[in-house]
Design a protein around this motif. Structure first.
Motif, PDB file in Angstrom:
ATOM      1  N   ILE A  57      -9.894  -8.747 -17.116  1.00  0.00           N
ATOM      2  CA  ILE A  57      -9.793 -10.008 -17.852  1.00  0.00           C
ATOM      3  C   ILE A  57     -10.440 -11.116 -17.029  1.00  0.00           C
ATOM      4  CG2 ILE A  57      -8.227 -11.739 -18.785  1.00  0.00           C
ATOM      5  CD1 ILE A  57      -6.246  -9.456 -19.262  1.00  0.00           C
ATOM      6  N   THR A  58     -11.337 -11.834 -17.655  1.00  0.00           N
ATOM      7  CA  THR A  58     -11.997 -12.961 -17.000  1.00  0.00           C
ATOM      8  C   THR A  58     -11.959 -14.169 -17.922  1.00  0.00           C
ATOM      9  OG1 THR A  58     -14.193 -12.400 -17.842  1.00  0.00           O
ATOM     10  CG2 THR A  58     -13.555 -11.437 -15.727  1.00  0.00           C
ATOM     11  N   SER A  59     -12.084 -15.327 -17.323  1.00  0.00           N
ATOM     12  CA  SER A  59     -12.138 -16.558 -18.082  1.00  0.00           C
ATOM     13  C   SER A  59     -13.034 -17.533 -17.337  1.00  0.00           C
ATOM     14  CB  SER A  59     -10.734 -17.149 -18.251  1.00  0.00           C
ATOM     15  OG  SER A  59     -10.782 -18.361 -18.970  1.00  0.00           O
ATOM     16  N   LEU A  60     -13.872 -18.229 -18.073  1.00  0.00           N
ATOM     17  CA  LEU A  60     -14.801 -19.183 -17.485  1.00  0.00           C
ATOM     18  C   LEU A  60     -14.607 -20.547 -18.132  1.00  0.00           C
ATOM     19  CD1 LEU A  60     -17.928 -16.877 -17.688  1.00  0.00           C
ATOM     20  CD2 LEU A  60     -16.814 -17.574 -15.577  1.00  0.00           C
ATOM     21  N   SER A  61     -14.868 -21.592 -17.378  1.00  0.00           N
ATOM     22  CA  SER A  61     -14.774 -22.923 -17.945  1.00  0.00           C
ATOM     23  C   SER A  61     -15.962 -23.144 -18.884  1.00  0.00           C
ATOM     24  CB  SER A  61     -14.773 -23.982 -16.844  1.00  0.00           C
ATOM     25  OG  SER A  61     -16.007 -23.992 -16.159  1.00  0.00           O
ATOM     26  N   ASP A  62     -15.806 -24.065 -19.813  1.00  0.00           N
ATOM     27  CA  ASP A  62     -16.864 -24.322 -20.789  1.00  0.00           C
ATOM     28  C   ASP A  62     -18.192 -24.741 -20.136  1.00  0.00           C
ATOM     29  OD1 ASP A  62     -14.706 -25.630 -23.423  1.00  0.00           O
ATOM     30  OD2 ASP A  62     -15.270 -23.591 -22.871  1.00  0.00           O
ATOM     31  N   PRO A  63     -18.172 -25.583 -19.100  1.00  0.00           N
ATOM     32  CA  PRO A  63     -19.458 -26.005 -18.512  1.00  0.00           C
ATOM     33  C   PRO A  63     -20.283 -24.873 -17.901  1.00  0.00           C
ATOM     34  CG  PRO A  63     -17.708 -27.502 -17.861  1.00  0.00           C
ATOM     35  CD  PRO A  63     -17.050 -26.324 -18.496  1.00  0.00           C
ATOM     36  N   VAL A  64     -19.644 -23.773 -17.538  1.00  0.00           N
ATOM     37  CA  VAL A  64     -20.379 -22.692 -16.873  1.00  0.00           C
ATOM     38  C   VAL A  64     -20.496 -21.453 -17.739  1.00  0.00           C
ATOM     39  CG1 VAL A  64     -19.556 -23.551 -14.653  1.00  0.00           C
ATOM     40  CG2 VAL A  64     -18.416 -21.593 -15.701  1.00  0.00           C
ATOM     41  N   LYS A  65     -19.833 -21.435 -18.862  1.00  0.00           N
ATOM     42  CA  LYS A  65     -19.855 -20.262 -19.742  1.00  0.00           C
ATOM     43  C   LYS A  65     -21.287 -19.968 -20.184  1.00  0.00           C
ATOM     44  CE  LYS A  65     -16.139 -20.100 -22.035  1.00  0.00           C
ATOM     45  NZ  LYS A  65     -15.063 -20.385 -23.011  1.00  0.00           N
ATOM     46  N   GLY A  66     -21.665 -18.702 -20.078  1.00  0.00           N
ATOM     47  CA  GLY A  66     -23.020 -18.308 -20.443  1.00  0.00           C
ATOM     48  C   GLY A  66     -23.999 -18.379 -19.287  1.00  0.00           C
ATOM     49  N   ARG A  67     -23.599 -19.031 -18.192  1.00  0.00           N
ATOM     50  CA  ARG A  67     -24.480 -19.143 -17.016  1.00  0.00           C
ATOM     51  C   ARG A  67     -23.877 -18.452 -15.796  1.00  0.00           C
ATOM     52  NH1 ARG A  67     -25.283 -23.978 -14.841  1.00  0.00           N
ATOM     53  NH2 ARG A  67     -23.302 -24.866 -15.560  1.00  0.00           N
ATOM     54  N   PHE A  68     -22.553 -18.471 -15.680  1.00  0.00           N
ATOM     55  CA  PHE A  68     -21.876 -17.866 -14.531  1.00  0.00           C
ATOM     56  C   PHE A  68     -21.183 -16.583 -14.961  1.00  0.00           C
ATOM     57  CE2 PHE A  68     -20.923 -21.944 -11.833  1.00  0.00           C
ATOM     58  CZ  PHE A  68     -22.239 -22.336 -11.979  1.00  0.00           C
ATOM     59  N   THR A  69     -21.093 -15.645 -14.021  1.00  0.00           N
ATOM     60  CA  THR A  69     -20.366 -14.404 -14.247  1.00  0.00           C
ATOM     61  C   THR A  69     -19.481 -14.138 -13.038  1.00  0.00           C
ATOM     62  OG1 THR A  69     -22.223 -13.492 -15.521  1.00  0.00           O
ATOM     63  CG2 THR A  69     -20.547 -11.944 -14.739  1.00  0.00           C
ATOM     64  N   ILE A  70     -18.215 -13.852 -13.304  1.00  0.00           N
ATOM     65  CA  ILE A  70     -17.280 -13.539 -12.222  1.00  0.00           C
ATOM     66  C   ILE A  70     -17.019 -12.041 -12.203  1.00  0.00           C
ATOM     67  CG2 ILE A  70     -15.247 -13.980 -13.679  1.00  0.00           C
ATOM     68  CD1 ILE A  70     -13.837 -15.042 -11.138  1.00  0.00           C
ATOM     69  N   SER A  71     -16.888 -11.483 -11.008  1.00  0.00           N
ATOM     70  CA  SER A  71     -16.604 -10.053 -10.877  1.00  0.00           C
ATOM     71  C   SER A  71     -15.837  -9.841  -9.578  1.00  0.00           C
ATOM     72  CB  SER A  71     -17.899  -9.232 -10.891  1.00  0.00           C
ATOM     73  OG  SER A  71     -18.733  -9.612  -9.790  1.00  0.00           O
ATOM     74  N   ARG A  72     -15.309  -8.647  -9.418  1.00  0.00           N
ATOM     75  CA  ARG A  72     -14.590  -8.338  -8.191  1.00  0.00           C
ATOM     76  C   ARG A  72     -14.721  -6.863  -7.851  1.00  0.00           C
ATOM     77  NH1 ARG A  72      -8.496  -9.670  -8.618  1.00  0.00           N
ATOM     78  NH2 ARG A  72      -8.528  -8.779  -6.523  1.00  0.00           N
ATOM     79  N   ASP A  73     -14.522  -6.584  -6.583  1.00  0.00           N
ATOM     80  CA  ASP A  73     -14.516  -5.214  -6.086  1.00  0.00           C
ATOM     81  C   ASP A  73     -13.338  -5.148  -5.123  1.00  0.00           C
ATOM     82  OD1 ASP A  73     -16.780  -3.197  -4.022  1.00  0.00           O
ATOM     83  OD2 ASP A  73     -14.912  -2.728  -5.066  1.00  0.00           O
ATOM     84  N   ASN A  74     -12.197  -4.756  -5.644  1.00  0.00           N
ATOM     85  CA  ASN A  74     -10.943  -4.738  -4.876  1.00  0.00           C
ATOM     86  C   ASN A  74     -10.647  -6.138  -4.343  1.00  0.00           C
ATOM     87  OD1 ASN A  74     -10.436  -2.014  -5.346  1.00  0.00           O
ATOM     88  ND2 ASN A  74     -11.788  -1.424  -3.666  1.00  0.00           N
ATOM     89  N   ALA A  75     -10.682  -6.325  -3.027  1.00  0.00           N
ATOM     90  CA  ALA A  75     -10.300  -7.603  -2.443  1.00  0.00           C
ATOM     91  C   ALA A  75     -11.499  -8.520  -2.213  1.00  0.00           C
ATOM     92  CB  ALA A  75      -9.557  -7.384  -1.125  1.00  0.00           C
ATOM     93  N   LYS A  76     -12.636  -8.202  -2.797  1.00  0.00           N
ATOM     94  CA  LYS A  76     -13.785  -9.067  -2.696  1.00  0.00           C
ATOM     95  C   LYS A  76     -14.161  -9.555  -4.096  1.00  0.00           C
ATOM     96  CE  LYS A  76     -17.840  -9.511   0.242  1.00  0.00           C
ATOM     97  NZ  LYS A  76     -18.687  -8.857   1.254  1.00  0.00           N
ATOM     98  N   MET A  77     -14.486 -10.829  -4.190  1.00  0.00           N
ATOM     99  CA  MET A  77     -14.785 -11.425  -5.481  1.00  0.00           C
ATOM    100  C   MET A  77     -16.148 -12.112  -5.419  1.00  0.00           C
ATOM    101  SD  MET A  77     -12.667 -14.367  -7.544  1.00  0.00           S
ATOM    102  CE  MET A  77     -12.822 -15.540  -6.198  1.00  0.00           C
ATOM    103  N   TYR A  78     -16.818 -12.172  -6.561  1.00  0.00           N
ATOM    104  CA  TYR A  78     -18.144 -12.752  -6.631  1.00  0.00           C
ATOM    105  C   TYR A  78     -18.245 -13.673  -7.836  1.00  0.00           C
ATOM    106  CZ  TYR A  78     -18.834  -8.495  -3.917  1.00  0.00           C
ATOM    107  OH  TYR A  78     -18.717  -7.478  -2.994  1.00  0.00           O
ATOM    108  N   VAL A  79     -19.171 -14.622  -7.736  1.00  0.00           N
ATOM    109  CA  VAL A  79     -19.576 -15.365  -8.927  1.00  0.00           C
ATOM    110  C   VAL A  79     -21.100 -15.472  -8.881  1.00  0.00           C
ATOM    111  CG1 VAL A  79     -19.218 -17.656  -7.875  1.00  0.00           C
ATOM    112  CG2 VAL A  79     -19.242 -17.398 -10.368  1.00  0.00           C
ATOM    113  N   GLN A  80     -21.719 -14.944  -9.905  1.00  0.00           N
ATOM    114  CA  GLN A  80     -23.162 -15.036 -10.059  1.00  0.00           C
ATOM    115  C   GLN A  80     -23.452 -16.284 -10.860  1.00  0.00           C
ATOM    116  OE1 GLN A  80     -25.743 -13.046  -8.861  1.00  0.00           O
ATOM    117  NE2 GLN A  80     -27.077 -14.626  -9.713  1.00  0.00           N
ATOM    118  N   MET A  81     -24.213 -17.192 -10.286  1.00  0.00           N
ATOM    119  CA  MET A  81     -24.484 -18.464 -10.932  1.00  0.00           C
ATOM    120  C   MET A  81     -25.962 -18.545 -11.264  1.00  0.00           C
ATOM    121  SD  MET A  81     -22.083 -20.959  -8.573  1.00  0.00           S
ATOM    122  CE  MET A  81     -23.181 -20.883  -7.173  1.00  0.00           C
TER     123      MET A  81
END
Length: 122
Positions: A57-81
């Motif tokens: 489950i992910t959720s993005l704010s309106d200003p970044v929706k469609g441009r940013f992507t959040i992901s994780r790999d166990n205890a590491k998290m990423y955001v592709q902007m």
């Protein structure tokens, strides 16, 4: 205790991309949901993105929706902007909470990183 360390910030031109990473160390078994927040000069901290403990489950704010992507790999998290805009300029903070449920509310997070600066030039 849990320590969160962000990396990947920097200076980029408008339209460019950056990938932020957040690494968790310490008692990481207590970490479940994680999130990204940002704070621009003279503004309040604002929610950017969150991801549940399972990553399903992910959720993005309106200003970044469609441009940013959040992901994780166990205890590491990423955001592709992608398609960065000057208004994305801010210090970006990684946060984690001892709950599996993703949250858009900063007050519900238990641990915070020191932040990484993202500057987008026009």
């Amino acid at each position: 205790q849990v320590q969160l360390v962000e990396s990947g910030g920097g200076l980029v031109q408008a339209g460019g991309s950056l990938r932020l990473s957040c690494a968790a160390a310490g008692r990481t078994f207590v970490i479940y949901a994680m999130g990204w927040f940002r704070q621009a000069p003279g503004k309040e901290r604002e929610f950017v993105a969150t991801i549940s403990g399972s990553g399903s489950i992910t959720s993005l704010s309106d200003p970044v929706k469609g441009r940013f992507t959040i992901s994780r790999d166990n205890a590491k998290m990423y955001v592709q902007m992608n398609s960065l805009k000057p208004e994305d300029t801010a210090v970006y903070y990684c946060a984690a909470r001892a709950s599996r449920i993703a949250s858009r509310l900063g007050r519900e997070y238990d641990y915070w990183g020191q932040g990484t600066q993202v500057t987008v030039s026009s």
